[in-house]
Design an enzyme around this catalytic site. Structure first.
Site, PDB file in Angstrom:
ATOM      1  N   LYS A 167       0.837  -1.196   0.000  1.00 36.86           N
ATOM      2  CA  LYS A 167       0.000   0.000   0.000  1.00 36.86           C
ATOM      3  C   LYS A 167       0.878   1.255   0.000  1.00 36.86           C
ATOM      4  CE  LYS A 167      -3.506   2.190   2.908  1.00 36.86           C
ATOM      5  NZ  LYS A 167      -4.378   2.024   4.066  1.00 36.86           N
ATOM      6  N   LYS A 201       9.480  -1.411  14.710  1.00 36.56           N
ATOM      7  CA  LYS A 201      10.036  -1.043  13.395  1.00 36.56           C
ATOM      8  C   LYS A 201      11.090   0.044  13.561  1.00 36.56           C
ATOM      9  CE  LYS A 201       5.963  -1.486  10.400  1.00 36.56           C
ATOM     10  NZ  LYS A 201       5.080  -0.729   9.532  1.00 36.56           N
ATOM     11  N   GLU A 217      -4.875  -7.366  15.200  1.00 38.09           N
ATOM     12  CA  GLU A 217      -4.367  -6.034  14.867  1.00 38.09           C
ATOM     13  C   GLU A 217      -5.494  -5.013  15.006  1.00 38.09           C
ATOM     14  OE1 GLU A 217      -2.606  -5.238  10.934  1.00 38.09           O
ATOM     15  OE2 GLU A 217      -0.683  -5.029  11.909  1.00 38.09           O
ATOM     16  N   GLY A 223      -4.890  -2.221   5.369  1.00 41.73           N
ATOM     17  CA  GLY A 223      -4.109  -3.368   4.902  1.00 41.73           C
ATOM     18  C   GLY A 223      -4.816  -4.695   5.143  1.00 41.73           C
ATOM     19  N   ARG A 224      -5.295  -4.897   6.363  1.00 42.70           N
ATOM     20  CA  ARG A 224      -5.905  -6.197   6.691  1.00 42.70           C
ATOM     21  C   ARG A 224      -7.331  -6.330   6.150  1.00 42.70           C
ATOM     22  NH1 ARG A 224      -4.773  -3.102  10.820  1.00 42.70           N
ATOM     23  NH2 ARG A 224      -6.317  -2.354  12.303  1.00 42.70           N
ATOM     24  N   HIS A 280      -5.749 -34.110  17.281  1.00 45.82           N
ATOM     25  CA  HIS A 280      -4.677 -34.990  17.750  1.00 45.82           C
ATOM     26  C   HIS A 280      -3.554 -34.195  18.384  1.00 45.82           C
ATOM     27  CE1 HIS A 280      -6.470 -38.533  15.816  1.00 45.82           C
ATOM     28  NE2 HIS A 280      -7.011 -37.582  15.069  1.00 45.82           N
ATOM     29  N   GLU A 316      10.532  -4.763   4.590  1.00 44.82           N
ATOM     30  CA  GLU A 316      10.639  -6.163   4.169  1.00 44.82           C
ATOM     31  C   GLU A 316      10.301  -6.303   2.687  1.00 44.82           C
ATOM     32  OE1 GLU A 316       9.040  -5.033   6.815  1.00 44.82           O
ATOM     33  OE2 GLU A 316       9.112  -6.453   8.495  1.00 44.82           O
TER      34      GLU A 316
HETATM   35  C1  G6Q Z   1      -2.584  -4.019   8.104  1.00 39.84           C
HETATM   36  C2  G6Q Z   1      -1.352  -3.341   8.412  1.00 39.84           C
HETATM   37  C3  G6Q Z   1      -0.096  -4.025   7.921  1.00 39.84           C
HETATM   38  C4  G6Q Z   1       0.267  -3.724   6.488  1.00 39.84           C
HETATM   39  C5  G6Q Z   1       1.709  -4.169   6.246  1.00 39.84           C
HETATM   40  C6  G6Q Z   1       2.150  -3.952   4.828  1.00 39.84           C
HETATM   41  O1  G6Q Z   1      -3.676  -3.623   8.368  1.00 39.84           O
HETATM   42  O2  G6Q Z   1      -1.443  -2.022   8.020  1.00 39.84           O
HETATM   43  O3  G6Q Z   1      -0.123  -5.412   8.103  1.00 39.84           O
HETATM   44  O4  G6Q Z   1      -0.612  -4.366   5.615  1.00 39.84           O
HETATM   45  O5  G6Q Z   1       2.560  -3.490   7.132  1.00 39.84           O
HETATM   46  O6  G6Q Z   1       2.063  -2.597   4.477  1.00 39.84           O
HETATM   47  P1  G6Q Z   1       2.222  -2.134   3.000  1.00 39.84           P
HETATM   48  O7  G6Q Z   1       1.120  -2.723   2.191  1.00 39.84           O
HETATM   49  O8  G6Q Z   1       2.169  -0.639   3.023  1.00 39.84           O
HETATM   50  O9  G6Q Z   1       3.554  -2.634   2.522  1.00 39.84           O
END
Ligand code: G6Q
Length: 533
Positions: free
Chosen positions: A208, A498, A355, A269-270, A387, A214
């Site tokens: 996003k 972070k 989250e 994001g989620r 199990h 990462e």
């Molecule tokens: C979700 C968070 C988080 C995000 C990641 C990746 O709700 O905001 O999990 O999706 O940190 O972020 P980017 O899509 O910006 O790389």
């Protein structure tokens, strides 16, 4: 200032009611109300929810519903769908529901124009790309068709795509290979690409913000991997596409913005697997089936928005989570899908739920000290879990409410396997609820029972059903957030680590001075660097 949850008369009424009901056993509750299994269920968007094996009576439901009304759930639902900036800390609308509204039907389009037609323009762009690629008409730099798709992203830009790919694998194009790289651990990228030919591989860089450490590190390694095999920097344009809200950063990375699929800051994001972040899903299952998935999401959205609380699946599930979390002191919820395709569903839900509801400050900025917020979500597919950890569910000292998820039909009928699988669903929820007395002198065989569960049934795992299932949990989380008066749409809790990692990184380099820090961190840094104490 909003009244504290625990000060609400409706909350106090529930506390008093809990005192009366807490000792009642589900055996007794069913005995007094033998038809509750036929009555305590609700159905929407192809999902049937049996909530009769919960430690509740009609009175509990009435009181929980009153609490929800008191907390303004109805108004908050309307505010979300309308596009109000309900994500107060980030000053954003929350409009994942607009991502799956049929063309021309977004409720928020008047207030947030991007939530209308632009959503469908991006879907069209994705469909055009996915169709070409699936037809073998997206060629790599050497002229070979792309056969491997690697999604690079993390958190919300990974967990939805990987969960949906696994869940809908039955419908996926088996000529294509899909991989998902998220971890900054180089092992993830290395293993994901070990057997792939660069000339047939496309990377989807899904981010996003396009600033996530990462993802950028993995994208950079992907670029080097591609260039090492193909030589020419012009190859990047054929082998990389981006999913992002940040066009400038995408261009700076060297990806042609014509191959960028956009979304908007009002998609968390989620909550983004049905935005362009779902590009890998669309390539796997095709635009039509992706459309069916969106229709499943939308059907649940409409149900959530319009159904009365007492028949509203997400509201019921959200309030039951509140009931066990806040009154019974349950710390966790186990999600137990009896379908191998849903093996990543619990991991996906962990982010969606924790989250969102792992917060300890109210929307008014007040610390929450008098009640608990989000429970820990966890789980594994059945029957495997039986199990291993089910021992604790049946005989441990902790109360763990469970969600069982099962299907009437298997996508892979094989002898009597499916009946055997589903017999286990029904047996487990029954054993948890009703238990069994131990034979004399063998207390370790005692099943005390009175352990609550929901059972969710659907015909079969289709794209539409997956959409409905995800939307069910999204809106259940929303309901919980409203009762707890928290913002389920921000995630400041992930920031500190972070920032500290960025501070620590330079001191891991050879010859860098070891910084003055707490004695534990210094000792760990020295050991990592192989320095003597
Ligand atoms: C979700 C968070 C988080 C995000 C990641 C990746 O709700 O905001 O999990 O999706 O940190 O972020 P980017 O899509 O910006 O790389």
């Amino acid at each position: 200032m909003t009244i504290m949850l625990t000060e609400r008369p409706s909350y106090k009424a529930l506390q008093a009611h809990y005192q009366q009901i807490q000792q009642r056993h589900l055996r007794d509750i069913f005995e007094k109300d033998p038809a509750r299994g036929e009555r305590m269920n609700a159905e929407a968007a192809g999902l049937y929810l049996d909530y009769s094996k919960n430690r509740i009576t009609e009175e509990t439901l009435r009181l929980l519903s009153t609490l929800a009304e008191d907390c303004g759930l109805r108004e908050r639902i309307d505010a979300m769908f309308r596009g109000d900036k309900i994500n107060l800390t980030e000053k954003r609308s929350v409009l994942h529901t607009a991502l799956r509204a049929p063309r021309g039907q977004s409720l928020a389009a008047a207030a947030v124009p991007d939530a209308g037609e632009p959503v469908h323009q991006v879907l069209d762009h994705m469909a055009e790309f996915a169709t070409r690629l699936r037809a073998g008409e997206w060629w790599g730099h050497t002229g070979k068709p792309i056969r491997n798709i690697v999604n690079i992203g993390i958190g919300g830009s990974d967990l939805g795509p990987v969960m949906a790919y696994e869940a809908l694998r039955h419908y996926s194009d088996r000529k294509l290979t899909f991989r998902f790289v998220s971890n900054v651990d180089g092992t993830d990228f290395t293993e994901a690409t070990l057997d792939l030919a660069a000339e047939e591989t496309l990377f989807i860089v899904a981010s996003k913000t396009f600033t996530t450490l990462e993802t950028l590190a993995n994208a950079e390694s992907a670029r080097q991997w591609t260039l090492a095999a193909l030589g020419d920097p012009a190859a990047v344009a054929r082998h990389f596409v981006a999913v992002s809200t940040a066009a400038e950063e995408v261009a700076a990375f060297g990806i042609d913005t014509a191959n960028m699929f956009g979304f908007w800051d009002w998609v968390g994001g989620r909550y983004s697997m049905d935005s362009a972040i779902g590009l890998s899903t669309m390539i796997a299952i095709g635009p039509d089936r992706f459309g069916e998935m969106l229709a499943g999401f939308h059907a649940m959205d409409e149900h959530f928005r319009t159904a009365p609380f007492e028949r509203n699946l997400p509201v019921l599930m959200g309030l039951l989570t509140v009931w066990y979390n806040n009154f019974f002191g349950a710390q966790t919820v186990a999600v137990l899908p009896y379908d191998q395709y849903l093996k990543r569903f619990p991991a996906y839900l962990q982010q969606l739920t924790m989250e969102s509801t792992g917060k300890s400050v109210t929307l008014d900025g007040e610390p929450i000290t008098s009640y608990q917020t989000g429970p820990i979500f966890w789980g594994e597919p059945g029957t495997n879990g039986q199990h291993s950890f089910y021992q604790l569910l049946h005989q441990g000292t902790k109360l763990v409410p469970c969600d069982f998820i099962g299907f009437r039909h298997s996508l892979n009928p094989l002898g009597r396997h499916h009946d055997m699988l589903m017999a286990n669903v029904f047996a487990q929820s029954k054993a948890l609820a009703f238990g069994q007395a131990a034979p004399a002198g063998e207390p370790y065989r005692n099943f005390e029972g009175n352990r609550p569960s929901n059972t969710i049934l659907a015909e079969r795992l289709t794209p539409a059903i997956l959409g409905a299932l995800v939307a069910l949990y999204e809106h259940s989380v929303f309901t919980q957030g409203v009762v707890w008066n928290i913002n389920p749409f921000d995630q400041y809790g992930v920031q500190l680590g972070k920032v500290l990692a960025q501070e620590i990184l330079p001191s891991l380099a050879r010859n860098a001075p070891v910084p003055a820090d707490d004695s534990s961190t210094v000792a760990l840094l020295r050991r990592y660097r192989g320095l003597s104490a």
